[in-house]
Write a protein that holds these residues in place. Structure first.
Motif, PDB file in Angstrom:
ATOM      1  N   LYS A   1       0.834  -1.199   0.000  1.00 30.32           N
ATOM      2  CA  LYS A   1       0.000   0.000   0.000  1.00 30.32           C
ATOM      3  C   LYS A   1       0.867   1.247   0.000  1.00 30.32           C
ATOM      4  O   LYS A   1       0.521   2.256  -0.601  1.00 30.32           O
ATOM      5  CB  LYS A   1      -0.919  -0.022   1.221  1.00 30.32           C
ATOM      6  N   CYS A   2       2.022   1.207   0.761  1.00 28.57           N
ATOM      7  CA  CYS A   2       2.880   2.388   0.808  1.00 28.57           C
ATOM      8  C   CYS A   2       3.865   2.335  -0.353  1.00 28.57           C
ATOM      9  O   CYS A   2       4.070   1.303  -0.980  1.00 28.57           O
ATOM     10  CB  CYS A   2       3.604   2.473   2.142  1.00 28.57           C
ATOM     11  N   HIS A   3       4.489   3.466  -0.580  1.00 26.18           N
ATOM     12  CA  HIS A   3       5.454   3.557  -1.676  1.00 26.18           C
ATOM     13  C   HIS A   3       6.800   2.990  -1.233  1.00 26.18           C
ATOM     14  O   HIS A   3       7.258   3.241  -0.118  1.00 26.18           O
ATOM     15  CB  HIS A   3       5.605   5.013  -2.116  1.00 26.18           C
ATOM     16  N   GLU A   4       7.432   2.234  -2.136  1.00 24.00           N
ATOM     17  CA  GLU A   4       8.632   1.494  -1.797  1.00 24.00           C
ATOM     18  C   GLU A   4       9.768   2.414  -1.353  1.00 24.00           C
ATOM     19  O   GLU A   4      10.513   2.103  -0.419  1.00 24.00           O
ATOM     20  CB  GLU A   4       9.084   0.649  -2.988  1.00 24.00           C
ATOM     21  N   GLN A   5       9.907   3.583  -2.020  1.00 25.66           N
ATOM     22  CA  GLN A   5      11.004   4.470  -1.647  1.00 25.66           C
ATOM     23  C   GLN A   5      10.828   5.023  -0.230  1.00 25.66           C
ATOM     24  O   GLN A   5      11.800   5.245   0.501  1.00 25.66           O
ATOM     25  CB  GLN A   5      11.161   5.630  -2.655  1.00 25.66           C
ATOM     26  N   GLU A   6       9.582   5.208   0.185  1.00 24.46           N
ATOM     27  CA  GLU A   6       9.336   5.687   1.544  1.00 24.46           C
ATOM     28  C   GLU A   6       9.536   4.553   2.551  1.00 24.46           C
ATOM     29  O   GLU A   6      10.048   4.767   3.653  1.00 24.46           O
ATOM     30  CB  GLU A   6       7.924   6.267   1.659  1.00 24.46           C
ATOM     31  N   ARG A   7       9.135   3.346   2.160  1.00 20.27           N
ATOM     32  CA  ARG A   7       9.357   2.185   3.017  1.00 20.27           C
ATOM     33  C   ARG A   7      10.850   1.968   3.233  1.00 20.27           C
ATOM     34  O   ARG A   7      11.310   1.717   4.353  1.00 20.27           O
ATOM     35  CB  ARG A   7       8.723   0.953   2.380  1.00 20.27           C
ATOM     36  N   SER A   8      11.623   2.101   2.181  1.00 20.64           N
ATOM     37  CA  SER A   8      13.071   1.937   2.293  1.00 20.64           C
ATOM     38  C   SER A   8      13.682   3.030   3.178  1.00 20.64           C
ATOM     39  O   SER A   8      14.602   2.769   3.964  1.00 20.64           O
ATOM     40  CB  SER A   8      13.714   1.988   0.903  1.00 20.64           C
ATOM     41  N   ALA A   9      13.163   4.241   3.063  1.00 20.88           N
ATOM     42  CA  ALA A   9      13.672   5.344   3.886  1.00 20.88           C
ATOM     43  C   ALA A   9      13.421   5.074   5.364  1.00 20.88           C
ATOM     44  O   ALA A   9      14.279   5.352   6.220  1.00 20.88           O
ATOM     45  CB  ALA A   9      13.028   6.663   3.457  1.00 20.88           C
ATOM     46  N   LEU A  10      12.254   4.524   5.693  1.00 16.56           N
ATOM     47  CA  LEU A  10      11.944   4.214   7.087  1.00 16.56           C
ATOM     48  C   LEU A  10      12.855   3.110   7.623  1.00 16.56           C
ATOM     49  O   LEU A  10      13.348   3.191   8.753  1.00 16.56           O
ATOM     50  CB  LEU A  10      10.482   3.807   7.226  1.00 16.56           C
ATOM     51  N   LEU A  11      13.070   2.070   6.820  1.00 12.01           N
ATOM     52  CA  LEU A  11      13.928   0.973   7.261  1.00 12.01           C
ATOM     53  C   LEU A  11      15.367   1.442   7.451  1.00 12.01           C
ATOM     54  O   LEU A  11      16.064   1.008   8.381  1.00 12.01           O
ATOM     55  CB  LEU A  11      13.869  -0.178   6.251  1.00 12.01           C
ATOM     56  N   GLU A  12      15.820   2.324   6.583  1.00  9.24           N
ATOM     57  CA  GLU A  12      17.169   2.867   6.734  1.00  9.24           C
ATOM     58  C   GLU A  12      17.275   3.720   7.991  1.00  9.24           C
ATOM     59  O   GLU A  12      18.271   3.665   8.714  1.00  9.24           O
ATOM     60  CB  GLU A  12      17.504   3.716   5.500  1.00  9.24           C
ATOM     61  N   PHE A  13      16.214   4.493   8.285  1.00  8.20           N
ATOM     62  CA  PHE A  13      16.202   5.311   9.498  1.00  8.20           C
ATOM     63  C   PHE A  13      16.216   4.428  10.739  1.00  8.20           C
ATOM     64  O   PHE A  13      16.926   4.703  11.712  1.00  8.20           O
ATOM     65  CB  PHE A  13      14.971   6.221   9.498  1.00  8.20           C
TER      66      PHE A  13
ATOM     67  N   GLU B   1      10.498  -1.084  16.519  1.00  8.30           N
ATOM     68  CA  GLU B   1      10.531  -2.543  16.497  1.00  8.30           C
ATOM     69  C   GLU B   1       9.420  -3.119  15.628  1.00  8.30           C
ATOM     70  O   GLU B   1       9.528  -4.237  15.115  1.00  8.30           O
ATOM     71  CB  GLU B   1      10.395  -3.086  17.925  1.00  8.30           C
ATOM     72  N   SER B   2       8.316  -2.361  15.489  1.00  9.74           N
ATOM     73  CA  SER B   2       7.204  -2.857  14.676  1.00  9.74           C
ATOM     74  C   SER B   2       7.459  -2.727  13.181  1.00  9.74           C
ATOM     75  O   SER B   2       6.674  -3.212  12.363  1.00  9.74           O
ATOM     76  CB  SER B   2       5.916  -2.100  15.036  1.00  9.74           C
ATOM     77  N   TRP B   3       8.550  -2.077  12.824  1.00  5.94           N
ATOM     78  CA  TRP B   3       8.868  -1.909  11.402  1.00  5.94           C
ATOM     79  C   TRP B   3       9.673  -3.134  10.937  1.00  5.94           C
ATOM     80  O   TRP B   3      10.867  -3.244  11.189  1.00  5.94           O
ATOM     81  CB  TRP B   3       9.691  -0.648  11.174  1.00  5.94           C
ATOM     82  N   LYS B   4       9.001  -4.043  10.249  1.00 10.53           N
ATOM     83  CA  LYS B   4       9.617  -5.304   9.841  1.00 10.53           C
ATOM     84  C   LYS B   4       9.936  -5.303   8.351  1.00 10.53           C
ATOM     85  O   LYS B   4       9.132  -4.832   7.540  1.00 10.53           O
ATOM     86  CB  LYS B   4       8.686  -6.484  10.161  1.00 10.53           C
ATOM     87  N   LEU B   5      11.083  -5.874   8.021  1.00 11.16           N
ATOM     88  CA  LEU B   5      11.503  -5.944   6.625  1.00 11.16           C
ATOM     89  C   LEU B   5      10.516  -6.745   5.790  1.00 11.16           C
ATOM     90  O   LEU B   5      10.216  -6.406   4.639  1.00 11.16           O
ATOM     91  CB  LEU B   5      12.896  -6.569   6.535  1.00 11.16           C
ATOM     92  N   GLU B   6       9.972  -7.823   6.397  1.00  8.38           N
ATOM     93  CA  GLU B   6       9.063  -8.688   5.654  1.00  8.38           C
ATOM     94  C   GLU B   6       7.660  -8.114   5.526  1.00  8.38           C
ATOM     95  O   GLU B   6       6.836  -8.623   4.760  1.00  8.38           O
ATOM     96  CB  GLU B   6       8.997 -10.072   6.311  1.00  8.38           C
ATOM     97  N   ASP B   7       7.359  -7.068   6.272  1.00  9.85           N
ATOM     98  CA  ASP B   7       6.032  -6.448   6.223  1.00  9.85           C
ATOM     99  C   ASP B   7       6.057  -5.390   5.138  1.00  9.85           C
ATOM    100  O   ASP B   7       6.663  -4.331   5.286  1.00  9.85           O
ATOM    101  CB  ASP B   7       5.697  -5.836   7.583  1.00  9.85           C
ATOM    102  N   ARG B   8       5.354  -5.668   4.031  1.00 10.68           N
ATOM    103  CA  ARG B   8       5.432  -4.791   2.874  1.00 10.68           C
ATOM    104  C   ARG B   8       4.630  -3.510   3.045  1.00 10.68           C
ATOM    105  O   ARG B   8       4.924  -2.504   2.411  1.00 10.68           O
ATOM    106  CB  ARG B   8       4.935  -5.519   1.618  1.00 10.68           C
ATOM    107  N   ASP B   9       3.611  -3.539   3.912  1.00 10.30           N
ATOM    108  CA  ASP B   9       2.727  -2.382   4.020  1.00 10.30           C
ATOM    109  C   ASP B   9       3.184  -1.483   5.159  1.00 10.30           C
ATOM    110  O   ASP B   9       2.756  -1.623   6.292  1.00 10.30           O
ATOM    111  CB  ASP B   9       1.281  -2.847   4.253  1.00 10.30           C
ATOM    112  N   CYS B  10       4.051  -0.517   4.860  1.00  7.38           N
ATOM    113  CA  CYS B  10       4.592   0.359   5.902  1.00  7.38           C
ATOM    114  C   CYS B  10       3.548   1.307   6.454  1.00  7.38           C
ATOM    115  O   CYS B  10       3.755   1.907   7.512  1.00  7.38           O
ATOM    116  CB  CYS B  10       5.780   1.145   5.357  1.00  7.38           C
TER     117      CYS B  10
END
Length: 932
Positions: free
Chosen positions: A33-45, A67-76
């Motif tokens: 549902k979320c945009h991949e570039q924003e998901r990647s930015a959150l994981l990097e943060f 901690e709730s931000w999981k790599l396998e969870d695609r919907d950020c």
């Protein structure tokens, strides 16, 4: 469709296109549902705050939002703290408040790639005193930015001015964060859409700009503790949507209250601890939406307007610590929603309105430190919600009905000290009593310990000082609140014994000014402040005192203690701040400090029989402010080795056996903060310490703004202070043969007494650089040469004693410009020539000049050679009443310190007149000075 009914076929033709059309509008089942570039930015943060070096939250068991931000969870968009736009899926909100983030953040952080953010909350984290990244300006769609309580420092970046869509900005509670460039004026000129602005604890150091009044959408403005200056524009009170205004904690911000218009939306108004003056206008009653009003600690004057009674929504009202006078308006009884009412430290008169007892929601009531008279209202027990009642330091009289007050079952704190009650009615023991945690009944005419205390199990703070409590403490009292009591003051009573302690957590015990006899009562090991001065204690100081490892104040002064100071007492130097052993019969050496760490700020071992050298370990007491060893038998030279004690303000070595020349300083900045130096009655020799005079900078006026009473909001006395405890330093000064005791020492008092030694040579010109001096005593030495002209620079001087020396020449006429000079003595020298006949010199009598055969002119009978120069003698008899008081008190607006004191101890006509004329002023301004 062979075999299918026609009507079913028609339905399918209708549904199937709609079904496929709806599938086209939904995202693919395999996409996020979320945009991949924003998901990647959150994981990097997340990764930047979860490596082993930058995150400590897991060490303390804190839950991390990230901690709730999981790599396998695609919907950020489902991650905690993340808010997405339902239409486009872009991230528009990020709330990471209280996420236990620890580490620095900079402009390269991936967080700043979230270009669609409209709300960013990083409050209550720890960014390790890093600066706010300039990349914050890239988030141009931000409408709300909260960086409060996150340990940012430095200047706010100018890029924040790009955030022109901001409606809410909170940068509060970041120590060390500054608003310099941009300035506050520039900030509000760019961010014109602001509705909420909170800069609490931000260092602004500037006036509030007029441009703030242009923020027409502003509903909340918090500028608390921002070091604001100048005068507040009154137009800010007229902002059309303003509901909350908090400017408290800015003592350099002045202003006055405007006329308020009806219909104002203000609900909360706080000007606490600012510098507002003038009256509270009657139009304050137009602020009908007010629920909180706090004007505490200002200079507001006049009467409390009765229009306050119109503010029926008020729940909090604080006008304490102002200059308000008059009676408490009865209209306040209309404020039936009040939970807190505070008028303490004003000049209110009259009785406490009986109607105040109708405010049944009151939880907090403080009317202390006023001039209220009459009894406590009989219906005080109607205030059934009351938790705290403070009526201390008034003129309340009649019978104190504790039996009525203690019916208040929710009462937690009760302060009734320092009134004029004629008697006290205690509650019956069968009565259900409130269980207090604090009680003050000082100066309440008590003749014995109140028996109702035996039923108090929660008491933490108890003050029964300045009563007439007589005899030994009864056994039942020692069982009062044994596990809770932390503060106990029984000073200034007639208690004769106090031998046992059962209070396990007692921190402060004050037994001063009683008649306690026998050995020193040993307090519990929890004690931090122990004061038993001015009793009749005898015997030696017990070694058990050395076990008080938490003690900060120890005062055993003015007893009959004997023996040596236990060497182990010096082991307490890492906790002890105040040590006072003055006025006992202690002998031997002052013990050497056993610890390298020394926290002592005050040492007074005066008036004993101590011998030997000063302990060199005192040089380790880097915070020492006060040292008094007068009237002992110390044999030593001048302690130049103490010169690096940069906090030392008072050094009194008077009446010992110090000897030798003082010599040159060992460094260029010796004793930089000395204000009071008394080396009198020793055997010092050689010339006066001119090099030290050059470097005693605390006694000098450094620039034009250095004023006589420039103490601001700081304390007016040199004292030791910590939370809950204030210990005033005291001293005695001998002048004109009179011993004067200063129970409290003014912070701006500057004195030098080098009298009764063997100093020789001339008075150096450098003494004239000490322009803050109030007293200079060089008498009873062997000084020669003339009186230096530089003494005329000492324009604050009030006492000058040069008597009993070998001074030559004239009295410099320029000394007549010392307009504060109240005492002058040059007797027993070899002076010659005319006595100045102007200003203060018209008030000095014969004994100021006796023993100088060459002097002439009034008040001496010897006339000068030119009779034209000799003014007529002042009229006798009515001289003290008719003399021009403007001459005597020239410059009096700056205040006298020593001069007033001198007048209280002499019998000359002019000084008696001076005393009568200014007795009222002296009682108000000089009440802190007592005499022996």
């Amino acid at each position: 469709m062979k075999g299918m009914p026609f009507d079913l076929f028609v339905v399918l033709l209708t549904i199937i296109p709609l079904h496929f059309a709806s599938l086209e509008t939904l995202p693919s089942m395999s996409s996020t549902k979320c945009h991949e570039q924003e998901r990647s930015a959150l994981l990097e943060f997340k990764q930047s705050f979860f490596d082993a070096e930058s995150s400590v939250c897991l060490l303390y068991g804190h839950r991390h939002k990230l901690e709730s931000w999981k790599l396998e969870d695609r919907d950020c968009c489902d991650w905690e703290g993340v808010d997405c736009d339902e239409g486009m899926g872009y991230m528009i909100g990020l709330d990471l408040s209280k996420s236990y983030l620890f580490g620095s953040i900079n402009s390269k952080a991936s967080l700043f790639r979230l270009a669609h953010l409209q709300s960013l909350n990083l409050a209550w984290n720890n960014f390790n005193i890093s600066q706010i990244p300039s990349a914050i300006g890239d988030l141009v769609e931000l409408m709300s930015l909260n960086l409060s309580s996150s340990n940012f420092k430095g200047e706010i970046p100018s890029q924040v001015l790009k955030l022109t869509n901001l409606t809410s900005l909170d940068l509060s509670n970041n120590f060390g964060l500054e608003l310099r460039n941009p300035s506050m004026e520039t900030l509000v000129q760019f961010l014109t859409k602001l509705e909420h602005l909170d800069l609490h604890l931000l260092n602004v150091s500037a006036p509030v700009p007029d441009a703030v009044a242009n923020l027409s959408s502003l509903t909340s403005l918090v500028l608390r503790n921002c070091n604001l200056r100048g005068t507040l524009p009154t137009t800010i009170f007229e902002l059309p949507r303003l509901q909350l205004l908090d400017l408290s904690g800015n003592p350099k911000l002045s202003g006055h209250l405007p006329e308020f218009h009806l219909g104002s939306p203000i609900k909360s108004l706080s000007l606490r601890w600012t510098n507002f003056s003038g009256n509270i206008p009657s139009s304050i009653g137009n602020l009908t939406q007010l629920t909180m009003l706090d004007f505490r600690h200002n200079k507001l004057s006049g009467e409390i307007p009765s229009s306050l009674g119109k503010l029926v929504r008020l729940s909090y009202l604080n006008l304490g610590m102002n200059l308000l006078f008059g009676e408490i308006p009865a209209s306040l009884t209309n404020l039936t929603n009040l939970t807190s009412l505070d008028f303490h430290d004003n000049q209110l008169i009259g009785q406490i309105p009986a109607e105040i007892t109708s405010l049944t929601w009151l939880v907090y009531l403080d009317l202390s430190f006023n001039r209220l008279t009459g009894p406590i209202p009989e219906n005080i027990s109607n205030l059934k919600s009351l938790d705290y009642l403070n009526l201390q330091s008034n003129n309340l009289n009649g019978t104190l009905r504790l039996d009525v007050i203690l019916k208040l079952q929710h009462l937690n704190g009760l302060q009734l000290s320092s009134n004029e009650f004629s008697s006290i009615i205690e509650p019956g023991m069968n009565t259900s009593l409130s269980n207090l945690s604090s009680l003050g009944l000082a100066s309440s005419n008590l003749s014995e310990l109140p028996i109702f205390l035996s039923y108090q199990s929660r008491l933490q703070w108890l003050d029964l000082s300045q009563n007439r409590i007589y005899g030994p403490t009864p056994p039942w009292f020692l069982n009062v609140s044994t596990s809770q009591l932390q503060f106990l003051n029984l000073s200034r009573n007639l208690i004769t014994s106090f031998t046992a302690f059962k209070w396990l957590n007692l921190g402060t015990l004050d037994l001063q000014f009683n008649d306690i006899q026998g050995l020193i009562p040993i307090p519990p090991k929890s004690i931090t402040s122990y004061l038993v001065s001015n009793n009749k204690l005898s015997g030696e100081i017990s070694l058990e005192m050395c076990q008080l490892s938490s003690i900060g104040i120890l005062d055993l002064s003015k007893n009959k203690l004997s023996g040596v100071i236990p060497p182990c007492l010096s082991n307490l130097s890492d906790s002890l701040s105040v040590l006072n052993l003055n006025g006992n019969d202690l002998y031997g050496r002052f013990p050497q400090l056993q610890n390298d760490v020394c926290k002592l700020k005050m040492i007074d071992v005066s008036d004993n029989q101590l011998q030997g050298l000063l302990p060199r370990g005192l040089a380790n007491c880097s915070t020492l402010e006060f040292l008094n060893i007068e009237n002992n038998q110390i044999v030593d030279t001048f302690p130049s080795w103490m010169g690096l004690l940069s906090y030392l303000k008072v050094l009194i070595l008077r009446s010992n056996r110090f000897h030798g020349a003082i010599g040159e300083p060992e460094a260029h900045d010796q004793f930089p903060n000395l204000q009071i130096v008394d080396l009198s009655m020793n055997n010092f020799s050689g010339s006066l310490p001119s090099e030290y005079f050059d470097m005693w900078s605390a006694m000098k006026v450094h620039d034009a703004v250095d004023t006589y009473y420039d103490v601001g909001y700081k304390s007016s006395y040199i004292a030791f202070r910590q939370v809950g405890v204030e210990y005033d330093y005291s001293m005695t000064i001998t002048n004109k043969g009179i011993l004067m005791k200063y129970e409290r020492i003014l912070v701006y008092l500057n004195m030098i007494d080098l009298s009764s030694n063997n100093f020789t040579g001339e008075i150096p010109n450098s003494v004239g650089s000490l322009t803050k001096l109030h007293m200079l005593n060089l008498s009873n030495n062997a000084l020669t040469s003339s009186i230096p002209l530089s003494l005329a620079n000492l324009t604050k001087l009030e006492s000058l004693d040069l008597s009993s020396n070998k001074l030559l020449g004239m009295i410099p006429p320029t000394l007549a410009q010392l307009n504060f000079l109240a005492f002058f003595n040059v007797s027993d020298n070899h002076l010659a020539g005319p006595i100045p006949q102007v200003n203060q010199f018209r008030t000095f009598e014969n004994d100021s000049y006796g023993g100088n055969l060459g002097l002439c002119g009034v008040p001496l009978t010897k006339k000068c050679g030119n009779p034209v120069e000799a003014p007529p003698a002042p009229p006798s008899g009515a001289f003290a009443e008719e003399i021009d008081w403007k001459i005597i008190l020239m410059g009096f607006g700056s205040g006298l310190v020593i001069g007033v004191v001198m007048g209280l101890n002499t019998t000359s006509k002019i000084e008696r007149w001076f005393l009568r004329f200014y007795r009222g002023w002296q009682q108000r301004q000089m009440h802190h000075i007592k005499f022996v």
